[in-house]
Design an enzyme around this catalytic site. Sequence first.
Site, short mmCIF file in Angstrom:
data_model
loop_
_atom_site.label_atom_id
_atom_site.label_comp_id
_atom_site.label_asym_id
_atom_site.label_seq_id
_atom_site.Cartn_x
_atom_site.Cartn_y
_atom_site.Cartn_z
N ASP A 11 -27.59 -26.16 21.18
CA ASP A 11 -28.73 -26.61 20.51
C ASP A 11 -28.29 -27.07 19.44
O ASP A 11 -27.03 -27.13 19.20
CB ASP A 11 -29.43 -25.22 20.35
CG ASP A 11 -30.60 -25.71 19.13
OD1 ASP A 11 -31.20 -26.71 19.40
OD2 ASP A 11 -30.79 -24.79 18.28
N ASP A 13 -29.79 -28.04 15.55
CA ASP A 13 -29.86 -27.31 14.22
C ASP A 13 -29.73 -25.79 14.57
O ASP A 13 -30.15 -25.00 15.18
CB ASP A 13 -31.37 -27.46 13.97
CG ASP A 13 -31.70 -28.94 13.65
OD1 ASP A 13 -30.85 -29.71 13.75
OD2 ASP A 13 -32.90 -29.24 13.11
MG LIG Z 1 -31.70 -24.40 16.75
#
Ligand SMILES: [Mg+2]
Length: 163
Positions: A11, A13
């Site tokens: 992922d 962020d």
């Molecule tokens: Mg995230």
Amino acid sequence: MPAKNKAVFLDRDGVLNQEMGDYVRRLEDFHILDNFEALKTLQDRGYLLLVATNQGGLAKGWYTEEELGKMHSLLKQTYREHGVEITDFFYCPHHPLFTGDCDCRKPKPGLLLQGIAKYDIDPAQSYFIGDRERDVEAGTAAGVKGILIDSDQPISTVLHQIA
Ligand SMILES: [Mg+2]
Ligand SMILES: [Zn+2]
């Protein structure tokens, strides 16, 4: 037949750059986390590193694909300077309230399935590190083992969970 590849999906962020509480809209607000050694270790273990990120801010018009591209270039370049090659970025540009449903917005597995197809990856040997339950769900739906971390938690703390 040659063996399939294996990958660690990441992922964005909260994993590669600081979680800012909402989509990062500006390059100035894009703060890259120091996971260089941990990702180097995974790379040395033979994993491709692929990013899978929801970017509903595109559907909302908060930033453009060009601005997003600059963030991803910065990420790729910064990691490369530390000996880590991020092979590819997969992002969902949709948002249900603006563009309707899609197959790629996590927890849907579409982004991972794109990566699996493009790089001939064996999901059973692959992982997805994310800081949201929806990341783990997307991983499970794609046949990839999901690893949940806290936002901005160093990836080094979960290396032992990866073969
Ligand atoms: Mg995230
Ligand atoms: Zn989508």
